[in-house]
Design an enzyme around this catalytic site. Structure first.
Site, PDB file in Angstrom:
ATOM      1  N   ARG A 152      26.129 -24.142  13.440  1.00  0.00           N
ATOM      2  CA  ARG A 152      27.252 -24.538  14.301  1.00  0.00           C
ATOM      3  C   ARG A 152      28.606 -24.221  13.692  1.00  0.00           C
ATOM      4  NH1 ARG A 152      26.322 -26.617  18.656  1.00  0.00           N
ATOM      5  NH2 ARG A 152      24.452 -27.809  19.076  1.00  0.00           N
ATOM      6  N   ILE A 200      27.196 -22.556  21.117  1.00  0.00           N
ATOM      7  CA  ILE A 200      26.507 -21.498  20.374  1.00  0.00           C
ATOM      8  C   ILE A 200      25.240 -21.034  21.091  1.00  0.00           C
ATOM      9  CG2 ILE A 200      27.358 -22.288  18.131  1.00  0.00           C
ATOM     10  CD1 ILE A 200      24.516 -23.405  17.612  1.00  0.00           C
ATOM     11  N   ASP A 201      24.806 -21.766  22.114  1.00  0.00           N
ATOM     12  CA  ASP A 201      23.470 -21.523  22.676  1.00  0.00           C
ATOM     13  C   ASP A 201      23.378 -20.294  23.586  1.00  0.00           C
ATOM     14  OD1 ASP A 201      22.370 -23.678  21.374  1.00  0.00           O
ATOM     15  OD2 ASP A 201      22.887 -25.066  22.959  1.00  0.00           O
TER      16      ASP A 201
END
Lengths: 323, 323, 323, 323
Positions: free
Chosen positions: D256, D127-128
């Site tokens: 997340r 997700i970053d």
């Protein structure tokens, strides 16, 4: 009882999986074996039974639809179908059944009980909420929230374009879905089978609104309204007011699906438990439901023949709130 | 420039408010006054202008629809309408305009520029995404996610009842909405104006699927497919396969509304800034867009006449992924 | 009564706007003028009153928060504050008040009534649901659904990584939010102020689960549990089982906001109507609520001093359903 | 190649299942057998491989988390672990691998390739979004939308109570999540590792805002900001402005999970296809990504060592839009 079975039948509704899960785990909790039947009565006739464990229902509480599949069964309506079904139950040594569904499901169940004495307890699984014997059916709260979410989106456009929107929601025989959608959606008018709102009423409410500088309108129509469906009603209003900028939106099948709301999960879980514990306590030929927050078991005959009445205070609310 | 104006026109789309907000605040940031025009070209003709401050757009970035209202204008298509519009601009001393809308909006804008020399920069605000000069239009990402969310719900029922669902999404001239809905919705077939998928193709894909024990199908149809709309296509397939258990769902107007996604808010904000800064830097008669992540200004003429082509790799993807 | 006022006070909750809207429109429906008071008791003391029309509450039913703003007021707890507040009411000729809030709000209201005889009817607006005199408070259903949606997301990670998650939800004095979140979220354990679940209980449930090959766990903790908050409880469990792969998630303020659910809009609308019609019928010093689907007015004193008891069948459900 | 394998590793992200699905079906489409490996490198070492069919990934595209489970592996970082892993690949006759994960995953992959020559193509699943070699990672769009949805809820309370909210989002090394959340959430300030916004900057922006009658503020903080996390920053600001009514909200793990957005499903599907077709075309030791809408394969070494730079125009946007 040593072994029971569970199936879903009729139109699917959100929370059916939460109910199946509760049935399975309550049975296991009480030391009773539990079998799943796929595709409702059809699957029972064909012997589509399989043993379920606690893990069979892991991670299902949040899922729409039904992991046991559903179907409408013509075969079970015939005596031969029920005979075959009974043979399957004997073969698998099933002593009791939890049937999750609506009126069609319970009609079959009570016939089956009369003929073969099989104890069946029903769970009200239908988005329509028109079942006598429970304040709320499993899936109803989710369906209403889904429809309301759609109406919120439609209002963005209605408001931006200063239009009249006719929004059709589910409800062949009742306004249970339409009513909270109209109140919660800030609708100016609601047309439901239970009340006699006529085309002239719609026209006068619109004209009254325009005269007070209201520029956009939401009209919620239950599909089974006696004046016709949303498309028909919109056409008739348009005939009288040709300059009206109107659109029709039929919400349709999206109302059946989706992850169940908290209320539906809670209701489905409670009813699932009540069905199994009811069976273990000798209940049969009844549906488990909640009326005024109390668990009640209602004979299938009553759920089929008696009519649940929509609260009349709701009708008045739409009038007050669209002032 | 000392004073500019902003309006929205054509079909509303989620993110229009985020774009208006960016226009207003960018103007103020650069010391330029900004007026809002209500109801698009109609409001311009009638003089529905009002001064906007930073607080006029507080708490609007997350809202669907358009706070400036929208309308389609026949009057502006006539020379007399444009003359009246120009007089209003002179009266309010507006030196530049940001026009948020689609091709109809830009057609009017370029005519207006040609006749009166008013600098206009356009923002692509439409859910359809079929505008040349930008990879994505404002509202497109939200519309696709809304449609996809509906398809996820429909799949619950398709799967539970082992049915074929024909789902119609928006797209009169293009498959831009249909394509990601089909891929993201796990559809087996997609019918869009850009490709020639025929009824026999649909039939053979279904039969092929059944032969591999696939029991439910999602078929996504763009409303403007050359084979007809979803209702028509479903009827023709049903003629060939009468035993097919099929349903049609037309998603309709819910695709236009709702709170914009992060992508749409970001895009709308960037484009709003680019429109104002473009105007201040002498841009006119162009639309601001992003192509391959770079800001580009495309002449209105090109946005109107050139066709944006849907990526051909998407067509192949549906085939691979439904294997 | 010719003129009434309405305000919101204490923590905001989803549905407050739907309630304000119902108050405003019901007053107008009955020919009564209605004033809004900004910032609760503080605003009343300072004279922040303004006349509201039907259009003041257009397009607000779906909005979270409160358009009248809210604040906690120390000044009103002092006699001088209440004297100033009363002077404002006289100045504006307000004859009755609808106060939307929780126990703090009602404590002030009953004091005010005792001293000055001002008729006040209260609406239960708080996400906590711990108010005696109503089965559900306005905002509770939304808060539970928001928390449950978060837990659904967290379970994706818990399941993928085979972890133990301690999820803290709101509830300083009660498990009203925690309980349906635990049941609906498929949690294995729930820790609430009303029951004595100890750290050893948690440890044994975890070890019991691992021994049955369960690999992920959701533990829901009400912030006010007597064993500590989620962070503290997780630390103590981790001390006993150092190899446990655990994470803590504190849901916090997201539980207060968001668009109200259908249930909350319906409840808020009904209560708003009941507050105004109650005032017009001479009710005072009471809160309007629904108990077993029936409208009841409960004296503020009772709402403040009596305790609503969480349904004990819910406690047992978590045990059965996590079998 | 006759047989390949696929696994997920590192933190789970929404869209991983869509990517697994694309890998499985693309392999089958090209006549290649495909095995799933459970629990990432750990599972590979232990031989947790199983054959996957098209139906193994039915109805998974919309699901968060990963059906193959994930884990961080210390064992694989040791030579002995990689030796055991290679033996498993030989045993199962796996000729190529698709590894879905982030930098940790690719560090292991490139080591493994160097030592044993196993062709591995990576899919950016995190997700970053801080991976060099792709504009967007799988899961990023969903995480941003989830965080933004939470901020929308928080703003309801911030606005109602006229408060300052410090909202902490994920991002240990980058502001990729924080930045669109700040712009899309209408935040007044954003603190990210890439820029030097100091406590005095925050204080002056707040005071400047109050002087312009702004009453509520959203401050978005990336967890890895050099000034500290949200709790620390809020405490330091509070020290300077004790009368500030501030709250902290840490969004945490909800970012997340959840059903992937349309963009993430589309990206994940495209990348899954590209990984398999890349392997079949001889690619190895590379990650598949999209840069400016074009498919590129970037050597693992570059994805690990090179830094993707956040677009500087975003920094300026927050300043303009909060004017």
């Amino acid at each position: 009882m040593k072994r029971i079975a569970v199936f879903t039948s009729g139109g699917d509704s959100p929370g059916m999986n939460a109910c199946i899960r509760a049935v399975v785990r309550t049975a296991i909790y009480h030391g009773v074996e539990v079998y799943g039947i796929r595709r409702g009565y059809n699957g029972l006739i064909k012997g589509e039974l399989f043993k379920m464990e606690s893990s069979s229902v892991s991670n299902t509480i949040q899922k729409g639809g039904t992991i046991l599949k559903s179907a409408r069964s013509l075969d079970f309506m015939a005596p031969e179908g029920r005979r075959l079904a009974f043979e399957q139950l004997q073969k698998y040594e099933i002593e009791g059944i939890v049937a999750i569904g609506g009126n069609g499901t319970f009609t079959g169940a009570t016939l089956f009980y009369e003929e073969y004495g099989v104890p069946i307890v029903g769970a009200p699984g239908t988005i329509d909420n028109d079942l006598y014997g429970t304040d709320f059916t499993i899936g109803y709260d989710t369906a209403v929230n889904t429809a309301l979410d759609a109406i919120d989106k439609i209002r963005d456009t209605a408001d931006s374009h200063e239009r009249v929107f006719f929004v059709e929601v589910m409800g062949r025989d009742s306004g249970y879905i339409a009513m909270p959608c109209a109140i919660g959606g800030g609708a100016e008018i609601v047309l439901i089978p239970e009340t006699k709102t006529t085309i002239p009423d719609v026209i006068s409410t619109l004209q009254n609104g325009w005269s007070r500088s209201k520029t956009s309108f939401i009209i919620v129509v239950a599909e089974g309204d006696e004046e016709g469906n949303a498309t028909e009603i919109a056409a008739r209003v348009k005939e009288a007011i040709p300059q009206m900028d109107a659109r029709v939106s039929i919400l349709g099948h999206i109302q059946r699906g989706g992850s169940p709301t908290a209320s539906d999960r809670l209701l489905a879980s409670q009813i699932g438990i009540a069905c199994v514990e009811g069976l273990l306590n000798g209940k049969k030929d009844v549906m488990a439901g909640f009326v005024n927050n109390r668990l009640v078991y209602t004979p299938f005959k009553d759920t089929i023949t008696k009519k649940k009445i929509i609260n009349q205070r709701f009708v008045r609310m739409v009038e007050i709130l669209s002032v």
